[in-house]
Structures are given as structure tokens and as C-alpha cells.
Design a protein around this motif. Structure first.
Motif, mmCIF file in Angstrom:
data_model
loop_
_atom_site.group_PDB
_atom_site.id
_atom_site.type_symbol
_atom_site.label_atom_id
_atom_site.label_comp_id
_atom_site.label_asym_id
_atom_site.label_seq_id
_atom_site.Cartn_x
_atom_site.Cartn_y
_atom_site.Cartn_z
ATOM 1 N N PRO B 11 -61.879 63.077 2.158
ATOM 2 C CA PRO B 11 -61.894 61.893 3.043
ATOM 3 C C PRO B 11 -62.143 62.381 4.469
ATOM 4 N N PRO B 13 -61.753 63.640 7.858
ATOM 5 C CA PRO B 13 -60.518 63.958 8.593
ATOM 6 C C PRO B 13 -60.466 63.322 9.984
ATOM 7 N N GLU B 14 -61.585 62.778 10.432
ATOM 8 C CA GLU B 14 -61.570 62.093 11.742
ATOM 9 C C GLU B 14 -61.166 60.631 11.582
ATOM 10 N N THR B 15 -60.802 60.215 10.375
ATOM 11 C CA THR B 15 -60.312 58.851 10.160
ATOM 12 C C THR B 15 -59.155 58.599 11.131
ATOM 13 N N PRO B 16 -59.247 57.547 11.963
ATOM 14 C CA PRO B 16 -58.157 57.327 12.921
ATOM 15 C C PRO B 16 -56.833 57.034 12.195
ATOM 16 N N PRO B 17 -55.718 57.497 12.769
ATOM 17 C CA PRO B 17 -54.413 57.277 12.125
ATOM 18 C C PRO B 17 -54.196 55.814 11.735
ATOM 19 N N PHE B 20 -55.595 55.092 8.307
ATOM 20 C CA PHE B 20 -55.169 56.000 7.247
ATOM 21 C C PHE B 20 -54.053 55.353 6.422
ATOM 22 N N ILE B 22 -51.758 55.175 2.568
ATOM 23 C CA ILE B 22 -51.329 55.852 1.349
ATOM 24 C C ILE B 22 -50.819 54.809 0.365
ATOM 25 N N VAL B 29 -54.192 58.883 -1.295
ATOM 26 C CA VAL B 29 -54.762 58.325 -0.082
ATOM 27 C C VAL B 29 -55.730 57.215 -0.477
ATOM 28 N N THR B 235 -46.586 58.394 5.107
ATOM 29 C CA THR B 235 -47.060 58.572 6.482
ATOM 30 C C THR B 235 -45.851 58.890 7.359
#
Ligand SMILES: Cc1cc2nc3c(=O)[nH]c(=O)nc-3n(C[C@H](O)[C@H](O)[C@H](O)COP(=O)(O)OP(=O)(O)OC[C@H]3O[C@@H](n4cnc5c(N)ncnc54)[C@H](O)[C@@H]3O)c2cc1C
Ligand SMILES: Nc1ncnc2c1ncn2[C@@H]1O[C@H](COP(=O)(O)O)[C@@H](O)[C@H]1O
Lengths: 319, 267
Positions: B11, B13-17, B20, B22, B29, B235
Motif C-alpha cells: 500500500p 506509504p505516503e497514504t495520509p494518516p 489510513f 484498519i 489494512v 491505529t
């Protein structure tokens, strides 16, 4: 339930590293009356064992052949200690040696290691290891299907409790062969106080705009005091060549836990926060009010660092 | 020389928090809407390192291997477009939900099947789980030497010459071949494939191997064979709300900040 725990220790300048002492203390807490042992390899190892408060047994070799870390020399020695200590849990630092020893040792013992853990607990006789994942966006907890359980552990995950050192020391064999050979070493760390020890860390990011921006960041650290503050950097700043990799804070850099962490022109990507979120107070200076760093900072100033940082320095000078 | 690159699709890794998520029932994820999975960044850099060795040694070839779902073919194609010669996808439901050990065991079996491999290039860590184990475990499976977290990879008569990043700076290592090297971002940026290369890679067939092709039993791969058991994925708790320093001028804002820090007794 009493558990036997082995800590793979490391020496710097003939002394156990702080993380070694943290792991021995953590192990003493988890052992519930079982034996805690520690391995130490290299010049001064036998004498250094005395500093490992909380350990019952030390496995040591003073052979200078161990001073430069080569995993293939360390592995047989650590395995010899494992054969004798018969641990339920092995703890290793998340350090240059530990990153390599953990997986290779686990493979040789037909077991598994959880890397870069921040906590280890005993849950009714089963060890559980917790670690960040997905760049810090998630927290994962693992159990172990095989024994011994093994974990590499981040600095400052346990507190040093002190106490009496080992009552017995067992000699380990001297260093053998390694297929890989270390042919050179170049030390590149900032002079003086290290970011991992400093009570204040002032870090700069890509938003500084140029390497020269770090002069202002360094000036802020100096205004706080060179005995207290050290300078860090985001990976973006390091990748641009503005600051050395040894100063990088974050997932693939160093983990720092100062009283105050200044994030100057740093956006607050999860991988950066992975290295500083344990700080007591985070201060963010960023001209973008929506930057993610403001989601974790306690105090923030929205503005251009070029005017804000000199103003903070002036204010500090007023005393 | 025959060089292997191990490349994982992850996925982004620059996906904004904020995007994100779960699924706590499955500990998985949830793929973020509209954000495509990517080649793990360090694996693109590992591919660059391998391609430079290939280019310095006439007649060499690079094989890229990925263990993953059908979609992981895209990660393979990306490395093919960079200049790799062949791609192998290890794709079998039995491989799913493995740990570092089963992943390495499966990849090492594929490397053995290729037969004539001189060097394996991995990323320093997969940028999803951030374990940093698989390269080391492949080396142990194969009984080869390994050097991790390389900043540069060169060559001399006796093998690879590696400069690696260590806690206090850099270290030079000489490693005989066959061997495994894991590559870090300090190496520099990987090349960007041009459109004709992307089109040529799109036409290449990717070999697919399953458990049987590798001589492995379903019980020793994937979730069944794994030794580390993920029990909970969540998270982390969010921090407290930020206090923005009041004031119309930098001087006023700075004064407010320093007063706060002094009151907290942290400076
Ligand atoms: C697997 C992986 C591992 C990683 N490991 C790390 C790691 O260990 N450490 C790390 O730091 N990163 C790491 N990263 C990278 C991370 O994702 C970010 O890309 C990086 O942290 C961004 O750095 P930055 O905040 O300096 O730059 P940017 O994201 O570009 O942010 C710059 C900020 O500066 C602000 N700004 C610009 N000009 C000014 C000005 N004049 N005054 C004030 N503010 C200004 C902008 O508003 C912006 O918020 C990793 C990434 C991956 C995928
Ligand atoms: N599923 C996979 N397919 C191919 N290569 C992988 C896979 N998982 C891990 N790797 C390789 O091993 C490296 C380290 O991964 P890890 O130990 O999971 O952090 C990655 O950078 C890849 O080079």
C-alpha cells in the motif's frame, strides 16, 4: 511463571550501551524470578559485565576480534550462550549489530524475531511483542509459535533500574571467521551531544529551502545551550544532502525522546513522527496551518521559519 | 552475472494518516480509496543497484521476483521497464499471510530454482511492515553472506564492495559472491523508465510459480508455516490538540512559546 531471558549486549568504549542496560532491566522485570543473562563481546567485556544490574549471569569474551562487529563472528558466540542459558526470550537492541543479528540468530535457532519493538509483555506465560508498522500509521502486536521468542527493541523502551550485577561470568570462545570483511569505517556524527542523548532536539526539514537553513536551526540549538540541545533532520533534508544521515530522525533514522522536540519546516509524515513521537513536548514551526505536524505538536507557530526562529532565539536570549 | 531483485508491492506509504484504515476484525489494512499500491520504495532502489552491476558486466541479466497477489505483477513490470530481463511472480493462495520467515523461504526456493544466481538485491525493509528481515533470512536459507543497508554497491575481483550506513556513519564491506545485499535510500534515486520501455515491459510475460513448482508443501508456507503470529493491528492513539501561539508578530508568538516551555520546565 519464572522465565529465562537472554540479552545480547553491546559495548561502546568498553562499556555496555545504554540500550543494553535498558534491556537487562526490562528482562529482570519480565523474568519473574527466572535467570537473566547477558552476552558481551569485545575488549573489556568481562569487566563491563559488572555494570549490567539485574543480570544473574554474564557470558563474555574479551577478544578484541569482536570489537568491529561482523555478524558471522558474533553469531556462534551468541549461540554458545543460548545453548547454556536456554532462554524463553532473547532481547536484542535495534542497532546496527542488532538489525543483522536478530533475523540471522532467529533463523539459526528455528524461531522468529519481531523487529524494532517498543514493548514486550508476558501475557499469561506467552510473550507478546508490540511494534509500529506502516510507517507509524499502525501498531502491531505479535505472538510467537516457536521458542525462544525473540525481539529487537528500540532504545528507551525500558527504564534502567540498576541493581546488583551478575554473580557469575561464563567465558565465551574467541572470534572465528567471517566471509564479509570490514575494510573501512568513516565516523560521521555531529560533534558533542548526540541527538539520542539531548534533552532538546531541534530538527529541520525540506521547508528550510537550502542547506544554509540549518545555520538558523543550529543557532536555535546553541541559544538553548550546546550542553542540552542537538540538531536533527528529516529524511527529505538528509536526502537533499543538507545534513548527514547520522542526524536523521525517524523510522529509518534515529529515535529520539527529548523533553522538547522542535520540528522546523517539517510536514510531519508518519515515518518522521515514528522517530520523535515519544518526545514530551513537540513544538512545530510551519507556514502551512494544515501540516500534519500540528496534529501531534503541543505548541505550534504558523509562519515562515526565517522570521519565527530568529524571534525565538531573541526571546531565549532575554533569559 | 545473474542478479536477482526481490520486489514487493505494498500500500502506498505516503497514504495520509487520515486515509489510513484498519479492519480490526481481520487485522488487515483497508486499501485506501483511489490510492494504488506501489513498488516498495527501497526495492526500486535495490533494482537500480542491480542494474548498474548488470551494465558494468556485459552479458549479465537481472531477474525480478515478487511474492504477492495478481496485482503484484505491476511491481514486476515496473522493474522490467527499468531494465530487468525477466520477471517471476510467486502467486498461490497458500503463500498468503506469511511472515518474514515463510516469505524468505519461498523467495529462496525460487532463487534456488533459477540455479545460477550470483547476487540477490533486496530493499533494506519493505515499507509496509518495516521488518527488515527478508534479505537476511534469504541469505541464511541459501547459506550465503549478506551485507545490509547499503549506500553504494561496487565490484572488485573478489566480489562486491559495499558502503553501508551504520549508527555512527559509514562502513566499507567486502563480500564474496554469491551473496545478498539490502539497499537503503542513501543509495540515491532509481531511474525513471521511459514510455517505450514501459510499453516493452507491458508485453513481457511474467513467469508464475506456485508451491508445487518450488517443491514446497502448503504447510510450510504462508500463514500455515509462519512463526510470528500477528494478533492485533490497530491505529495509534491521536495526540492532544495543538495550541497555536497567539500574537500578531513573530516576536509576540516567540514570547508566548518560550513562556509556555519555561512554565512546563522543559527548557
Ligand atoms: C519507508 C519510509 C521510511 C521513511 N523514513 C523516514 C525517516 O526516518 N525520517 C523522515 O524524516 N522521513 C522518512 N520518510 C519520508 C517521509 O515520508 C517524508 O517524505 C519526509 O519526512 C518529509 O520530510 P519534510 O517534512 O522535511 O519535507 P516535506 O514533507 O516536504 O515538508 C516540508 C514542510 O516545510 C513547510 N515549509 C516550507 N517552507 C517553509 C517556511 N519558509 N517556513 C516554515 N515552514 C515551511 C511546508 O509547509 C511543509 O510542511 C520515510 C518514507 C518512507 C516511505
Ligand atoms: N513479498 C515479497 N516479494 C518480494 N520481495 C520481498 C517480499 N517481501 C519482502 N521482500 C524483500 O525483502 C526486503 C525486506 O523486506 P522485510 O523484511 O519484509 O522488511 C524487501 O525490501 C524486498 O526486497
Amino acid at each position: 511463571m519464572a522465565r529465562n531471558i537472554l540479552v545480547v549486549g553491546e559495548l561502546v568504549g568498553g562499556q555496555p550501551t545504554p540500550t543494553t542496560l535498558e534491556l537487562v532491566s526490562g528482562a529482570a522485570g519480565l523474568a519473574a524470578g527466572g535467570n537473566v543473562s547477558v552476552t558481551l563481546l569485545g575488549t573489556g567485556a568481562t569487566a563491563a559485565a559488572a555494570a549490567c544490574g539485574g543480570a544473574g549471569t554474564a557470558y563474555a569474551s574479551d577478544d578484541a576480534g569482536y570489537d568491529t562487529f561482523r555478524a558471522e563472528q558474533w553469531l556462534p558466540a551468541v549461540e554458545a550462550a543460548l545453548d547454556q542459558a536456554n532462554p524463553d526470550l532473547v532481547l536484542i537492541s535495534q542497532s546496527t549489530p542488532g538489525r543483522e543479528l536478530g533475523p540471522r540468530l532467529a533463523h539459526r535457532r528455528n524461531t522468529a524475531v519481531a523487529m524494532d519493538c517498543t514493548s514486550i509483555v508476558d501475557e499469561g506465560g506467552a510473550f507478546k511483542a508490540t511494534r509500529p508498522a506502516f510507517g507509524g500509521n499502525a501498531v502491531a502486536t505479535y505472538g510467537f509459535a516457536t521458542t525462544p521468542a525473540m525481539a529487537t527493541v528500540r532504545a528507551k523502551s525500558f527504564e534502567i533500574a540498576g541493581g546488583a550485577g551478575p554473580s557469575s561470568t561464563v567465558a565465551l570462545p574467541g572470534a572465528g571467521e567471517s566471509r564479509t570483511n570490514v575494510t573501512g569505517h568513516e565516523q560521521v556524527v555531529a560533534e558533542g551531544l548526540q541527538i539520542t542523548d539531548a534533552s532538546v532536539v531541534v530538527s529541520g526539514g525540506r521547508g528550510l529551502g537550502a542547506a544554509e537553513g540549518f545555520e538558523m536551526v543550529e543557532a536555535l540549538a546553541n541559544a538553548i545551550g550546546s550542553d542540552k540541545a542537538a540538531v536533527g533532520a528529516s529524511r527529505a533534508a538528509v536526502d537533499l544532502g543538507w545534513y548527514p544521515p547520522s542526524q536523521q530522525v525517524g523510522l529509518t533514522g534515529k529515535v529520539v525522546t527529548p523533553n522538547v522536540y522542535f520540528a522546523i519546516a517539517i510536514s510531519g509524515a508518519s515515518q518522521h513522527l515514528a522517530g520523535c513521537s515519544g518526545s514530551k513536548v513537540i513544538v512545530a514551526v510551519n507556514r502551512d496551518a494544515d501540516a500534519n505536524i500540528f496534529n501531534v505538536a503541543k505548541y505550534g507557530i504558523v509562519g515562515d521559519y526565517k522570521t519565527i526562529v530568529p524571534a525565538i532565539i531573541e526571546e531565549l536570549k532575554k533569559g | 552475472m545473474h542478479l536477482v531483485v526481490c520486489a514487493k508491492q505494498i500500500p502506498d506509504p505516503e497514504t495520509p494518516p487520515s486515509a489510513f484504515r484498519i479492519d480490526s476484525a481481520t487485522n488487515k489494512v483497508v486499501p485506501a480509496q483511489g490510492i494504488a499500491p506501489v513498488l516498495s520504495q527501497f526495492d526500486g532502489i535495490a533494482a537500480e543497484a542491480a542494474l548498474r552491476i548488470k551494465e558494468a558486466n556485459a552479458g549479465s541479466k537481472v531477474t525480478v521476483i515478487s511474492l504477492g497477489a495478481d496485482s503484484a505483477a505491476a511491481a514486476i513490470k515496473q522493474v522490467l521497464a527499468m531494465g530487468a530481463d525477466e520477471g517471476v511472480l510467486l502467486n498461490d493462495p497458500a503463500f498468503e499471510d506469511g511472515d518474514s520467515y515463510t516469505t524468505a523461504k519461498t523467495l529462496a526456493s525460487a532463487i534456488k530454482k533459477l540455479g545460477d544466481v550470483d547476487a540477490v538485491f533486496c530493499g533494506r525493509q519493505a515499507a509496509d511492515w518495516d521488518m527488515g528481515q527478508v534479505g537476511l533470512l534469504i541469505a541464511e536459507e541459501l547459506g550465503w553472506p549478506v551485507s545490509i543497508i547499503a549506500k553504494s554497491v561496487g565490484q572488485d575481483a573478489s566480489g562486491l564492495t559495499i558502503q553501508r550506513v551504520v549508527d555512527d556513519g559509514f562502513e566499507n564491506v567486502a563480500m564474496p559472491l554469491p551473496g545478498v545485499v539490502t539497499v537503503s535510500n542513501e543509495f540515491g534515486e532509481p531511474r525513471y523508465p521511459k514510455l517505450p520501455q514501459i510499453m516493452a515491459a507491458a508485453k513481457k510475460t511474467v513467469t508464475q510459480w506456485k508451491t508445487d513448482d518450488l517443491g514446497l508443501a502448503a504447510s510450510e508456507v504462508g500463514a500455515a508455516g509462519s512463526r510470528l503470529k500477528l494478533e492485533k493491528l490497530s491505529t495509534p492513539p491521536r495526540g492532544v490538540a495543538v495550541e497555536i501561539m497567539p500574537g500578531d508578530t513573530p516576536a509576540e508568538q516567540a514570547a508566548a512559546l518560550v513562556a509556555k516551555l519555561r512554565a512546563d520546565h522543559v527548557i
